[in-house]
Every structure is written in C-alpha cells, then in structure tokens.
Motif scaffolding. Structure first.
Motif, PDB file in Angstrom:
ATOM      1  N   UNK A 107       0.781  -1.389   0.063  1.00 29.65           N
ATOM      2  CA  UNK A 107      -0.079  -0.109  -0.082  1.00 29.65           C
ATOM      3  C   UNK A 107       0.783   1.305   0.035  1.00 29.65           C
ATOM      4  N   UNK A 108       0.683   2.022  -0.980  1.00 27.31           N
ATOM      5  CA  UNK A 108       1.521   3.442  -1.101  1.00 27.31           C
ATOM      6  C   UNK A 108       0.481   4.539  -0.486  1.00 27.31           C
ATOM      7  N   UNK A 109       0.954   5.044   0.618  1.00 25.98           N
ATOM      8  CA  UNK A 109       0.312   5.927   1.355  1.00 25.98           C
ATOM      9  C   UNK A 109       0.634   7.366   1.039  1.00 25.98           C
ATOM     10  N   UNK A 110       1.273   7.791  -0.255  1.00 25.70           N
ATOM     11  CA  UNK A 110       1.846   8.949  -0.661  1.00 25.70           C
ATOM     12  C   UNK A 110       0.499   9.838  -1.118  1.00 25.70           C
ATOM     13  N   UNK A 111      -0.507   9.114  -1.589  1.00 23.35           N
ATOM     14  CA  UNK A 111      -1.709  10.003  -1.834  1.00 23.35           C
ATOM     15  C   UNK A 111      -2.436  10.430  -0.708  1.00 23.35           C
ATOM     16  N   UNK A 112      -2.296   9.843   0.592  1.00 23.78           N
ATOM     17  CA  UNK A 112      -2.984  10.138   1.816  1.00 23.78           C
ATOM     18  C   UNK A 112      -2.112  11.193   2.515  1.00 23.78           C
ATOM     19  N   UNK A 113      -0.882  11.451   2.181  1.00 22.86           N
ATOM     20  CA  UNK A 113       0.039  12.591   2.700  1.00 22.86           C
ATOM     21  C   UNK A 113       1.107  11.829   3.455  1.00 22.86           C
ATOM     22  N   UNK A 114       1.407  10.534   3.297  1.00 23.95           N
ATOM     23  CA  UNK A 114       2.491   9.874   4.090  1.00 23.95           C
ATOM     24  C   UNK A 114       3.391   9.127   2.991  1.00 23.95           C
ATOM     25  N   UNK A 115       4.659   9.600   3.126  1.00 27.10           N
ATOM     26  CA  UNK A 115       5.520   9.144   2.067  1.00 27.10           C
ATOM     27  C   UNK A 115       6.199   7.729   2.840  1.00 27.10           C
TER      28      UNK A 115
END
Length: 501
Positions: A107-115
């Motif tokens: 799961x890539x959390x970049x879209x939710x603001x977490x790198x």
C-alpha cells in the motif's frame, strides 16, 4: 475546532517536526481538539520517538478507532506491543495489518500524505518474528515462506536472511517504521490558508491637494484659471436643515433615541435643550447628542482650514462627562410635553427582563406578569414556539432554577432589583429533528472523495453544513461522516421560501 483551524495546527506541527522541534510539535498536536485518524497516528509516532510506549499505544488505539482500515496504524501498534514484549497482541495487530492489505503486495500512502509504502512481505516477516518470540518456529517458518510469494525485488534479501535465521532457530531483526515520517495535510488545502492581497496597497500618484496622503476613491476637483483665491463655501451646507456642527469627541449611545458619532463627523443641530443635550441630524437620522461634544462649524473658517492644512486633527483633551437627561427635548427637536409624560408612565412601570440565549436581548413586561405573558414575549422575540423554550434563573438547568407554568412567579419577580432581572433561555430541537441553527444542504450530484479529508455522498443525500472553508469548498456532515466537499455539488434547502446560505 473547525476543519480550517485543525488544518492550520496540523501543518504547523509537521513544520516543527521538519525543523527537529519534536517537543513543540507534540504540544501542538495534543492541543487539537478533534484529531482525525492520521493526526492520532502522528501523535503515536512522536511518542515512540520519545520512548513513551504507553502513550503511543493509546494514540494508535484512537487512530484505529477513527479508521479501522488504516493498515499502517495496526502495523505501528503491533511494533509498540513488540517493544513492550507483548508478542501475542503484536502478532494479532500484524495479522490485522496483513488482512487490510487485501492480498496486495503493498500500500502506497503517498496519496494520503504519508511518504511510506507498507509491504505485505514485511508484515509477514514481523508476524514470523512474533511467532519465533513465542517459540512457534514452525509457524514462523510458514509465514516466511508465505512472504516469498509477496516479496519484491527490493525486499528479496530481507526475506532470505530472515528465512535462513529461522531455519537455524535464531531471531532476526524486525522491520520498523521509519522515524519522523508523518502524515501531512493536503498541500492544496494548506495553500488556501494563506491570505492573498489581490489589490495591493494604494498610493497617491498625483494630487491637486498639497501633501495629500489620501488613497481612497474620490474624484479630483477641476482647476479653473483666474478662479477665486479661496474655495467657495459649500452651498449644500446652507441648503440643509439646522446649523452645522463638528463632533469633537466619540459618543456611544445608551438609548434608542441617541446617535453614535465620532470625532470629525458633521451634524446639523435642530435644537439645543437646557439639559446640555442637542437634537441633531446625521446621515439622514435624527437623534440626541450632548451639546458639549459639538463645536459650531464656521463656513469661512472651514474654508481657510481646507486651504491651509487640509483635515484638522481631533482634540487631544478627554471627552466631558455624559450630561444627565431631563424632560423637555426629544430626538425630533420638539418638546416632549404630554407625549413624553405618557411614555414615561408606560415605561416606568415595566420590568426589563434581560434574556441570555445564543445572543442577548431584552423584553419589557409588567411586574408580576404571569408565565403566559412572559413566555409569549420571549417566543415572539425568538420567533420560536413557546413549547420549545425553557427558561431558567441560572445558567445551569436544575429543578430549582427552571421556570415552568406551575412556578410561583411572585418569587421570581421578587428577585428583580430596580425592575431588572436576568433569565437564561434554552431552545429545544424542533419536531422535525433538526436544530433551528442547522443549515441543511441537498446533494445535486454524487461525490466520491479523492482524499480522506473529503466527504463522500450520493445524489439526494441531506448534508448538515458546519462551516465554509472558502468560496468553492464547504465543510459538512453526512451519514455520520465529517469532511469537506465542493459547494457546486449541493444546494441549500429553502425555509419559508428563503435560502439559509
């Protein structure tokens, strides 16, 4: 705390983390009144950095309570349990994190603001380590073999080394979340928080008035050759009723027939009374102003002042005391006579009831009035049914303070000192189930939120408006969820033919 305030505090705390000021960042985070799941996650990460495992556990509990599908929160709480040597609870959280991945490799959390990218193989590795700590080496080996099916090229060496250690029944290092990596607010929303000056500051480029510093909107006066040496006296002053006077001091009215004026205002005096009050006209309104607050305006003197130095400065001395009002002069400039005597007779015998609601107001009723008269006055003022209104003698609703139709009002009126009494008013919800102060919106189109801060809804849903973020975005509540959404997707519900927003 509104969404805008929460967003501003969140961004400020993340900025402190970037500047290595972790103590200040944690203080700001803890001051947020209603944190969301991501803010709770950030608080837990800061507690882990401070080695405060109990506080970190509570923060991750709140984060999971706000969003039970946030896999990275389960992963971090599992690591907290692992550090506290509570391996069974840590194993359960790692298992929940793996289930939240739903068979995906990561799961890539970049879209939710977490790198950060949470890999399934790393979650399985920590599950295997927890089994190993409990002495279940066979299950640890099974989890590592299962991790081979989810591994990527970047994580190949980690799984292989862990598998070799498990075959020798040796412990291996867990996969830990990187320090100082936090959820950050949406940068587009943060950009909207900054105030923008689209007009800039005006400045005087050219003026016919010497030493002119005025930068407002006023046309330049035409220049005439061989004109008069002094400006003409303003003809409009002669045409108006009354004598022009300049206000010297600020005056704040205390009754409805008095006028509010500030130094520099020009008023036209209709009549001056013997009690040091003057009936004046200002901005097409008639009212009373103390005579010692005024100074007669001479036309020729005003022209000389305009010619020499422009606008005169206000006086430096203090304002005189407020004169005492006596019978004889009204706002219209006429003697009160019989009319004022009648008014005094009608008002002197009334009791002023100051009512504290969401705003303060006052009503006048005869002393000793029954409950029906009092509640009718207040309900007309609030434009609410009398059945939805509760009166109280104190700010707290108790059996002794609540006023009902069966209450002995004589004891209430005995509390009035100088024909004045203060009551507290509370309004119940209306029969339709919605508070009167709520603004309801109807969704014109369905909206699927691309960001976790947004509010999802379907066409025809009813949304409760909480606040306006900017011209294009609103904050509201629908189906138990709170978030922001585009204003163009909704319309307000009209009440009595009028719009609420």
């Amino acid at each position: 705390m509104s969404f805008v305030d929460t967003l501003r505090q969140w961004d400020k705390a993340v900025t402190c983390v970037d500047s290595q000021d972790l103590t200040e960042a944690l203080r700001i985070f803890l001051a947020i009144q209603e944190p969301n799941s991501k803010i709770y996650f950030d608080i837990g990460c800061l507690h882990l950095l401070n080695q405060d495992l109990d506080a970190a556990e509570k923060a991750f509990d709140c984060s999971i309570g706000k969003d039970e599908h946030l896999a990275v929160a389960f992963f971090q709480r599992g690591m907290t349990f692992y550090r506290k040597k509570r391996y069974e609870e840590g194993l359960a959280d790692f298992l929940q994190a793996f289930k939240a991945l739903r068979g995906n490799q990561l799961i890539d959390y970049k879209a939710l603001g977490l790198r950060y990218k949470l890999y399934a193989c790393e979650v399985l590795l920590n599950m295997a380590l927890s089994e190993a700590q409990l002495g279940n080496w066979e299950k640890a080996h099974e989890n590592l073999v299962k991790a081979l099916n989810y591994k990527t090229d970047a994580k190949l060496n980690i799984i292989d080394r862990a598998l070799d250690s498990a075959l020798k029944q040796k412990l291996f290092k867990p996969v830990e979340f990187p320090s100082k990596v936090l959820f950050k607010p949406n940068k587009h929303y943060v950009a909207e928080l900054e105030k923008k000056d689209y007009l800039g500051k005006a400045k005087v480029v050219a003026s016919v008035v010497p030493q002119d510093a005025f930068s407002g909107f006023a046309p330049l006066q035409p220049q005439v050759e061989d004109g008069p040496t002094r400006p003409k006296e303003p003809e409009v002053l002669r045409a108006l009723e009354g004598e022009p006077h300049t206000v010297l001091f600020k005056f704040v009215p205390e009754t409805s027939d008095e006028l509010a004026v500030v130094p520099g205002n020009i008023v036209f005096v209709l009549q001056k009374g013997a009690d040091n009050w003057a009936s004046v006209i200002f901005n097409n309104r008639r009212g009373l102003v103390p005579s010692n607050y005024l100074e007669r305006l001479e036309m020729s003197l005003a022209s000389k002042q305009n010619e020499g130095q422009g606008v005169s400065q206000p006086p430096s001395r203090e304002a005189p005391t407020r004169p005492e009002r006596k019978q004889g002069l009204t706002a219209s400039g006429k003697s009160s006579g019989d009319t004022q005597q009648k008014d005094e007779q009608s008002t002197d015998n009334l009791c002023v009831v100051k009512v504290r609601f969401t705003f303060n107001f006052a009503v006048s009723v005869p002393p000793g009035s029954p409950y029906a008269v009092l509640i009718e006055k207040i309900s007309k003022k609030l434009k609410l049914p009398s059945t939805t209104i509760t009166l109280s003698l104190t700010s707290e609703l108790t059996e002794q303070s609540v006023i009902t139709p069966s209450t002995d009002l004589e004891s209430v009126w005995r509390r009035a000192g100088g024909l004045r009494i203060t009551l507290w008013c509370y309004a119940k919800e209306q029969t339709d189930g919605n508070p009167q102060s709520e603004v309801l919106l109807v969704a014109l189109h369905s909206y699927e939120s691309p960001n976790p801060e947004d509010l999802s809804f379907h066409q025809g849903d009813t949304i409760t408006l909480l606040s306006r973020v900017n011209l294009d975005w609103l904050e509201g509540k629908c189906n138990g969820n709170t978030g922001i959404f585009p204003a163009s997707f909704v319309e307000d519900v009209p009440v009595n033919g009028q719009s609420l927003i």
